[in-house]
Design a protein around this motif. Structure first.
Motif, mmCIF file in Angstrom:
data_model
loop_
_atom_site.group_PDB
_atom_site.id
_atom_site.type_symbol
_atom_site.label_atom_id
_atom_site.label_comp_id
_atom_site.label_asym_id
_atom_site.label_seq_id
_atom_site.Cartn_x
_atom_site.Cartn_y
_atom_site.Cartn_z
ATOM 1 N N TYR A 70 48.709 46.880 21.964
ATOM 2 C CA TYR A 70 49.799 47.840 21.780
ATOM 3 C C TYR A 70 50.467 47.727 20.410
ATOM 4 O O TYR A 70 51.348 48.514 20.093
ATOM 5 C CB TYR A 70 50.853 47.657 22.877
ATOM 6 N N ARG A 71 50.065 46.738 19.614
ATOM 7 C CA ARG A 71 50.705 46.542 18.315
ATOM 8 C C ARG A 71 49.728 46.639 17.150
ATOM 9 O O ARG A 71 50.134 46.686 15.993
ATOM 10 C CB ARG A 71 51.374 45.158 18.263
ATOM 11 N N VAL A 72 48.452 46.712 17.437
ATOM 12 C CA VAL A 72 47.457 46.702 16.378
ATOM 13 C C VAL A 72 47.528 47.982 15.533
ATOM 14 O O VAL A 72 47.097 48.010 14.383
ATOM 15 C CB VAL A 72 46.044 46.514 16.986
ATOM 16 N N ASN A 73 48.109 49.055 16.072
ATOM 17 C CA ASN A 73 48.189 50.319 15.322
ATOM 18 C C ASN A 73 49.151 50.257 14.148
ATOM 19 O O ASN A 73 49.217 51.191 13.353
ATOM 20 C CB ASN A 73 48.575 51.470 16.255
ATOM 21 N N VAL A 74 49.901 49.175 14.028
ATOM 22 C CA VAL A 74 50.772 48.998 12.851
ATOM 23 C C VAL A 74 50.263 47.861 11.973
ATOM 24 O O VAL A 74 50.973 47.359 11.118
ATOM 25 C CB VAL A 74 52.243 48.755 13.259
ATOM 26 N N GLY A 75 49.013 47.452 12.236
ATOM 27 C CA GLY A 75 48.412 46.416 11.399
ATOM 28 C C GLY A 75 48.573 45.006 11.919
ATOM 29 O O GLY A 75 48.297 44.049 11.203
ATOM 30 N N SER A 76 49.014 44.853 13.178
ATOM 31 C CA SER A 76 49.219 43.517 13.737
ATOM 32 C C SER A 76 47.900 42.956 14.277
ATOM 33 O O SER A 76 47.606 43.021 15.468
ATOM 34 C CB SER A 76 50.275 43.563 14.851
ATOM 35 N N ILE A 77 47.113 42.464 13.355
ATOM 36 C CA ILE A 77 45.865 41.790 13.710
ATOM 37 C C ILE A 77 45.773 40.548 12.838
ATOM 38 O O ILE A 77 46.236 40.554 11.690
ATOM 39 C CB ILE A 77 44.637 42.713 13.516
ATOM 40 N N LEU A 110 40.079 46.101 8.582
ATOM 41 C CA LEU A 110 40.956 46.585 9.652
ATOM 42 C C LEU A 110 42.418 46.621 9.228
ATOM 43 O O LEU A 110 43.216 47.378 9.790
ATOM 44 C CB LEU A 110 40.792 45.730 10.903
ATOM 45 N N LYS A 111 42.788 45.802 8.249
ATOM 46 C CA LYS A 111 44.170 45.798 7.744
ATOM 47 C C LYS A 111 44.405 46.900 6.706
ATOM 48 O O LYS A 111 45.555 47.211 6.379
ATOM 49 C CB LYS A 111 44.490 44.443 7.113
ATOM 50 N N SER A 112 43.335 47.467 6.183
ATOM 51 C CA SER A 112 43.484 48.513 5.162
ATOM 52 C C SER A 112 44.044 49.782 5.789
ATOM 53 O O SER A 112 44.055 49.950 7.021
ATOM 54 C CB SER A 112 42.134 48.806 4.516
ATOM 55 N N SER A 113 44.501 50.708 4.942
ATOM 56 C CA SER A 113 45.032 51.970 5.457
ATOM 57 C C SER A 113 43.960 52.738 6.221
ATOM 58 O O SER A 113 44.246 53.363 7.253
ATOM 59 C CB SER A 113 45.577 52.819 4.306
ATOM 60 N N LEU A 114 42.712 52.676 5.743
ATOM 61 C CA LEU A 114 41.616 53.325 6.456
ATOM 62 C C LEU A 114 41.413 52.669 7.818
ATOM 63 O O LEU A 114 41.271 53.354 8.843
ATOM 64 C CB LEU A 114 40.330 53.249 5.635
ATOM 65 N N GLY A 115 41.389 51.323 7.848
ATOM 66 C CA GLY A 115 41.211 50.613 9.104
ATOM 67 C C GLY A 115 42.302 50.932 10.116
ATOM 68 O O GLY A 115 42.031 51.166 11.300
ATOM 69 N N VAL A 116 43.544 50.967 9.663
ATOM 70 C CA VAL A 116 44.664 51.276 10.565
ATOM 71 C C VAL A 116 44.532 52.697 11.101
ATOM 72 O O VAL A 116 44.792 52.956 12.282
ATOM 73 C CB VAL A 116 46.008 51.076 9.835
ATOM 74 N N ASN A 117 44.108 53.633 10.252
ATOM 75 C CA ASN A 117 43.917 55.011 10.717
ATOM 76 C C ASN A 117 42.811 55.103 11.758
ATOM 77 O O ASN A 117 42.931 55.855 12.745
ATOM 78 C CB ASN A 117 43.595 55.925 9.535
ATOM 79 N N LEU A 118 41.741 54.345 11.562
ATOM 80 C CA LEU A 118 40.663 54.321 12.561
ATOM 81 C C LEU A 118 41.152 53.704 13.872
ATOM 82 O O LEU A 118 40.809 54.182 14.963
ATOM 83 C CB LEU A 118 39.475 53.537 12.014
ATOM 84 N N ILE A 119 41.946 52.649 13.774
ATOM 85 C CA ILE A 119 42.511 52.023 14.971
ATOM 86 C C ILE A 119 43.376 53.025 15.732
ATOM 87 O O ILE A 119 43.299 53.140 16.958
ATOM 88 C CB ILE A 119 43.340 50.781 14.568
ATOM 89 N N LYS A 120 44.194 53.768 14.994
ATOM 90 C CA LYS A 120 45.048 54.773 15.644
ATOM 91 C C LYS A 120 44.199 55.865 16.293
ATOM 92 O O LYS A 120 44.500 56.338 17.389
ATOM 93 C CB LYS A 120 46.000 55.378 14.616
ATOM 94 N N TRP A 121 43.125 56.266 15.598
ATOM 95 C CA TRP A 121 42.263 57.331 16.114
ATOM 96 C C TRP A 121 41.602 56.903 17.435
ATOM 97 O O TRP A 121 41.647 57.614 18.434
ATOM 98 C CB TRP A 121 41.208 57.695 15.080
ATOM 99 N N TYR A 122 41.001 55.722 17.451
ATOM 100 C CA TYR A 122 40.273 55.288 18.630
ATOM 101 C C TYR A 122 41.200 54.740 19.726
ATOM 102 O O TYR A 122 40.785 54.633 20.884
ATOM 103 C CB TYR A 122 39.225 54.242 18.252
ATOM 104 N N GLY A 123 42.416 54.401 19.372
ATOM 105 C CA GLY A 123 43.348 53.889 20.375
ATOM 106 C C GLY A 123 44.246 54.947 20.974
ATOM 107 O O GLY A 123 44.996 54.679 21.920
#
Length: 409
Positions: A70-77, A110-123
């Motif tokens: 629930y927090r990875v969409n803001v880069g919490s990894i 995954l921490k990059s802006s692209l990675g975060v956008n992909l995380i948001k897309w798939y989550g």
């Protein structure tokens, strides 16, 4: 679907979930630290242990990645550093990479802006709260690079990050220096050291007499109320010597001071009018935001009208001392003190003086309450104010404007 501009492959072939619970190992929970993940620090000690029995907590080892769905969409990894052995909450997902994928490369990706956008897309499931399950993570697209290429890219990313960090540190140092320079400029201004004095200037004592006459006239006309005289200034109160032609006065002597007020919210007819209603958050060092709330003329009659060319200052809380001058008629709430100067004094001149380190220290010295400092109108009005001749005031404003523009550049 997000279309990427480079060859990709799905992450699922290159990661493996790790779900080893403490109770299924020989580790003693008292020998292990409980970790969490934040978007700024990655794997970190959070102290968010919620139970005495940590048997269901997941064992985390070096080079493994962990995140809260629930927090990875803001880069919490986070990527567990070398030598780490600890526990994370059962709510976390822990996984590791195969030999074909660098864990550190994946972490940066995954921490990059692209990675975060992909995380948001798939989550994103279209609900109130999105979450990236492990199956969703597997569907994320990563660059189709072999291990050697990944390490080459990783090296370059680290070099760029180091340069960015060095640049940001330099910018931060410069910002601190510029901030100190701004404060020095204002301090020189209040001490009469910023511009030369002109012996032909009309002295501040004459200006002060005109201010008193203007006040008396306004009282007779019923435009302002007669207030209790402010106490005389003793020698012990004077903080420093002023140039020839200047005068020490109390802030309340040079204008009308106000404390804002909020009309009753039970009357909707008081609100959504044409007069801006200012709150502390609307005041910044760049100006005043007049567009958030407003009062009708009826509402202003129940509140407080602050005329153009006044100065408003936050009088409570962590933003105490924050101020700016008004360029139009407005109103404000009870967390703001304001002063409207007499004698043709310009609001910007008054603003520069109220923004000085000297005045800010005086505000804090008179404020009550440690957790939430507050200074009332009476204490505020009693602060000593160094009053220059009117002509010098104009020269000071011109000089400060010029120097502040240089600081902005």
């Amino acid at each position: 679907m997000i279309q990427l501009s480079f060859p990709t492959k799905k992450l699922k072939k290159y990661i493996k979930r790790v779900n080893v619970k403490l109770k299924d190992t020989n580790y003693n929970q008292h020998d292990l630290t409980v970790y969490g993940v934040t978007n700024t620090e990655g794997i970190t000690i959070t102290g968010n242990q919620t139970s005495e029995d940590l048997g269901n907590y997941i064992v985390l080892k070096e080079n493994q990645l962990a995140y809260n769905p629930y927090r990875v969409n803001v880069g919490s990894i986070g990527l567990a550093p070398k030598g780490l052995l600890g526990l994370v909450s059962p709510a976390y997902i822990v996984f590791e990479t195969t030999e074909e994928l660098s864990a550190e490369f994946l972490y940066y990706y995954l921490k990059s802006s692209l990675g975060v956008n992909l995380i948001k897309w798939y989550g994103d499931r279209g609900g109130v709260r999105s979450a990236l399950r492990y199956n969703d993570l597997c569907e994320i697209d990563i660059p189709d690079l072999n291990l050697n290429q990944q390490m080459s890219v990783l090296k370059k990313m680290k070099e760029v990050n180091a340069e960015i960090e060095e640049f940001n540190n330099e910018v931060h140092c410069q910002e601190q220096l510029i901030s100190k320079l701004r404060q020095s400029i204002l301090q020189e201004a209040v001490q009469g050291k910023l511009v030369p004095q002109d012996p032909n200037d009309e002295p501040a004592s004459v200006l002060l007499e005109r201010i008193k006459e203007e006040k008396e006239r306004l009282i007779k006309e019923g435009k302002i109320k007669k207030e209790k005289p402010l106490p005389p200034i003793s020698e012990d109160e004077i903080p420093y010597e002023l140039p020839e032609g200047w005068e020490w006065v109390r802030l309340g002597e040079i204008g009308e001071t106000h404390t804002g007020t909020t009309p009753s919210t039970k009357h909707p007819e008081y609100f959504n009018g044409e007069i801006p209603f200012i709150k502390p958050a609307d005041i910044t060092d760049k100006g005043i935001n007049y567009n958030n709330e407003s009062l009708t003329l009826l509402g202003v009659n129940k509140g407080r009208l602050i005329p153009k060319d006044s100065v408003m200052m936050v009088c409570i809380g962590g933003s105490i001392g924050k101020c700016y001058y008004t360029d139009r008629d407005c109103s404000c709430n009870q967390q703001i003190n304001a002063i409207t100067a007499y004698g043709n004094m310009h609001g910007k001149f008054l603003y520069y003086f109220l923004s000085s380190p000297y005045f800010y220290k005086q505000v804090l010295a008179r404020a009550t309450g440690s957790a939430t400092p507050i200074i009332n109108k009476n204490k505020w009005s009693n602060i000593l104010f160094p009053l220059p001749p009117l002509s010098e005031q104009k020269r000071i404003v011109e000089k400060v404007d010029q120097l502040m523009d240089l600081c902005d550049e």
